[in-house]
Design a protein around this motif. Structure first.
Motif, short mmCIF file in Angstrom:
data_model
loop_
_atom_site.label_atom_id
_atom_site.label_comp_id
_atom_site.label_asym_id
_atom_site.label_seq_id
_atom_site.Cartn_x
_atom_site.Cartn_y
_atom_site.Cartn_z
N UNK A 1 2.81 40.28 -37.84
CA UNK A 1 2.84 40.29 -36.38
C UNK A 1 1.82 39.37 -35.74
N UNK A 2 0.96 38.73 -36.55
CA UNK A 2 -0.03 37.79 -36.01
C UNK A 2 0.64 36.44 -35.83
N UNK A 3 0.87 36.05 -34.57
CA UNK A 3 1.52 34.77 -34.34
C UNK A 3 0.53 33.62 -34.24
N UNK A 4 -0.75 33.89 -34.54
CA UNK A 4 -1.76 32.84 -34.57
C UNK A 4 -2.03 32.34 -35.99
N UNK A 5 -2.22 33.27 -36.93
CA UNK A 5 -2.63 32.94 -38.28
C UNK A 5 -1.72 33.62 -39.29
N UNK A 6 -1.46 32.94 -40.41
CA UNK A 6 -0.57 33.51 -41.43
C UNK A 6 -1.09 33.17 -42.82
N UNK A 7 -1.19 34.20 -43.65
CA UNK A 7 -1.51 33.98 -45.07
C UNK A 7 -0.27 33.41 -45.77
N UNK A 8 -0.47 32.45 -46.65
CA UNK A 8 0.63 31.83 -47.38
C UNK A 8 0.14 31.46 -48.78
N UNK A 9 1.10 31.21 -49.67
CA UNK A 9 0.73 30.84 -51.04
C UNK A 9 1.68 29.78 -51.57
N UNK A 10 1.11 28.71 -52.14
CA UNK A 10 1.87 27.75 -52.93
C UNK A 10 1.17 27.66 -54.29
N UNK B 1 -4.53 29.97 -45.55
CA UNK B 1 -4.16 30.48 -44.24
C UNK B 1 -3.66 29.33 -43.39
N UNK B 2 -2.56 29.57 -42.69
CA UNK B 2 -1.96 28.56 -41.82
C UNK B 2 -2.22 28.93 -40.37
N UNK B 3 -2.78 27.98 -39.62
CA UNK B 3 -2.92 28.15 -38.18
C UNK B 3 -1.56 27.83 -37.56
N UNK B 4 -0.87 28.86 -37.07
CA UNK B 4 0.49 28.68 -36.58
C UNK B 4 0.53 27.99 -35.22
N UNK B 5 -0.62 27.86 -34.58
CA UNK B 5 -0.68 27.15 -33.31
C UNK B 5 -0.75 25.64 -33.54
N UNK B 6 -1.59 25.22 -34.49
CA UNK B 6 -1.79 23.78 -34.74
C UNK B 6 -1.07 23.29 -35.98
#
Length: 457
Positions: free
Chosen positions: A76-85, A90-95
């Motif tokens: 539900x955080x539309x600013x930051x998202x944990x991701x894995x490759x 962490x991905x800044x979903x704003x920038x």
């Protein structure tokens, strides 16, 4: 405080352990809250990741990979998202920028930590969440809180937020990292809960919508059975005006009044075959709340209010110009019980008279076919940090306070937090059921259409 547990390598599966960093984090946080005259205990989140988030004064230190429940909330955080490759980041979903641990990039002694105040699953509060890409990242967050708690509180108060903390540490003493914010602290978007119910057997003439930045309530005006010059009807009108208004206000640079004017013009263009000059053409009240860049914009046209719950008081924004005209005819309607022939006839005379002064300087203004009405709305803005919660309502709900005096605004917000919009509307219906014919509370109908958009951060 809840800290993540795991099975110790090579040990029995019932042997749960906690990392040295997380125990150290608990001790530092315990000392921090002890200085505020608070106490702290910790529990171990089992390796399955099942943790009860619906508790007051709760701090969780646990990476999303350790708990599927926490991972769900983080979605539900539309600013930051944990991701894995190849590695967690962490991905800044704003920038769109990616933040990776220096330990994974070049082996240097550093990490990135996540800090946020996130919503409980029951919707009745929040919890503080700390995590690192690696365990040491959470230590960087703790060190940040130890040194910046007052500054952080001044910025976010009791609102939901999320941010990243970049930390460096001495490999010989990893428990004492240095830290600094990696991204600006951002409040999370509005959470909007909505509901609407008709007042009786007739179709609902209200309309309500909510997005992460917008809450809208439209209350269609009663026709009292009189001709409107339109073959579509009020429910059609509010549905199309609402959808056009949402589209117009998707651009945060558009002023609310300009967006309403555009929406009115577009809806009028949808039914040119109708007599839009008829004074009874379908019309509605408008109440809008929009979040943008540290401010909450509001607009009201007629008597559907926007109510702001501040940290110390409550502000009601509404447009009651309709109450200042045709006072004698209104009193005539109110002297009769609802559902009587006299009441119906008096209401028809009242609505017919209203139509002659509606959207004129001598009367009051509503949304109808003429875009000029938007210029007469009451609009303004409030700093987001000054508002705890907000409610956008049709008068079928606000009358619980304004007409029936059966609740205060503070009690309305308590009810919304406890039971949501549906429970508040049910409370209105229970009150009205004690006076079905309008003897105690004279009104135009036994039960009006009722709509709520409840906004939280």
């Amino acid at each position: 405080m809840s800290v993540a547990g795991m099975y110790e390598a090579g040990k029995a599966p019932d042997r749960e352990v906690v990392t040295r960093e997380d125990l150290n984090n608990f001790e530092h946080l315990r000392k921090l809250v002890t200085g505020m005259k608070l106490d702290a205990q910790y529990e171990v989140i089992p390796p399955a990741g099942i943790v009860n988030l619906n508790r007051d004064n709760h701090v969780v230190i646990c990476g999303p990979r350790r708990s599927p429940i926490v991972a769900q909330v983080l979605e539900g955080d539309d600013n930051l998202r944990f991701a894995k490759d190849t590695a967690w980041h962490v991905v800044d979903q704003v920038t769109g920028k990616e933040y990776r641990s220096p330990a994974d990039e070049d082996g240097s002694a550093g990490d990135v930590g996540y800090l946020g105040r996130l919503p409980r699953l029951d919707g009745k509060g929040t919890f503080l969440y700390l995590a690192g890409i690696h365990a040491i990242g959470a230590s960087g967050v703790v060190h940040y809180l130890e040194n910046n708690l007052a500054e952080l509180y001044r910025e976010v108060r009791t609102r939901r937020f999320s941010t990243l903390i970049s930390c460096r540490y001495d490999p010989k003493s990893p428990g004492e990292p240095t830290r600094h914010p990696a991204v600006p602290t951002r409040r999370l978007s509005m959470r909007v809960a909505i509901d609407t119910q008709p007042g009786g057997a007739a179709p609902n003439e209200d309309w309500v919508a909510g997005t992460p930045t917008l809450a809208i309530v439209l209350d269609g005006l009663s026709t009292a059975g009189l001709d409107t010059g339109c073959r579509h009807g009020v429910p059609w009108y509010v549905a199309h005006l609402g959808s056009q208004l949402v589209a117009a206000l998707a651009d945060p640079e558009i002023l609310l009044a300009a967006g309403l004017s555009d929406a009115l013009e577009r809806v009028a263009a949808l039914h040119p075959e109708c007599d839009l000059r008829n004074p009874g053409t379908p019309s509605a009240t408008v109440a809008v709340l929009r979040q943008r860049a540290g401010f909450l914009d509001h607009l009201v046209l007629a008597d559907s209010p926007v109510v702001l719950e501040g940290h110390q008081d409550i502000t009601v924004i509404t447009d009651l110009r309709v109450d200042d005209v045709l006072v004698e005819l209104r009193a005539e309607v109110e002297q009769y019980e609802t559902h009587t022939a006299d009441h119906k006839e008096a209401l028809r005379r009242f609505v017919a008279a209203q139509r002659q002064i509606r959207n004129t300087p001598a009367g009051y203004w509503v949304a109808a076919a003429d875009p000029e009405a938007a210029d007469h709305a009451f609009a303004g803005c409030t700093a987001t940090e000054d508002v705890r919660a907000a409610a956008v309502l049709s008068d079928g709900v606000s009358r619980l306070v304004t007409e029936y005096a059966m609740a205060t605004w503070a009690e309305v917000f308590t009810a919304l937090r406890t039971g949501g919009p549906r429970e508040l509307i049910n409370t209105v219906r229970k009150v009205e059921s004690t006076d079905p014919t309008g003897r105690r509370w004279p009104r135009y109908k036994s039960g009006d259409d009722a709509s709520v958009a409840f906004c939280q951060w």
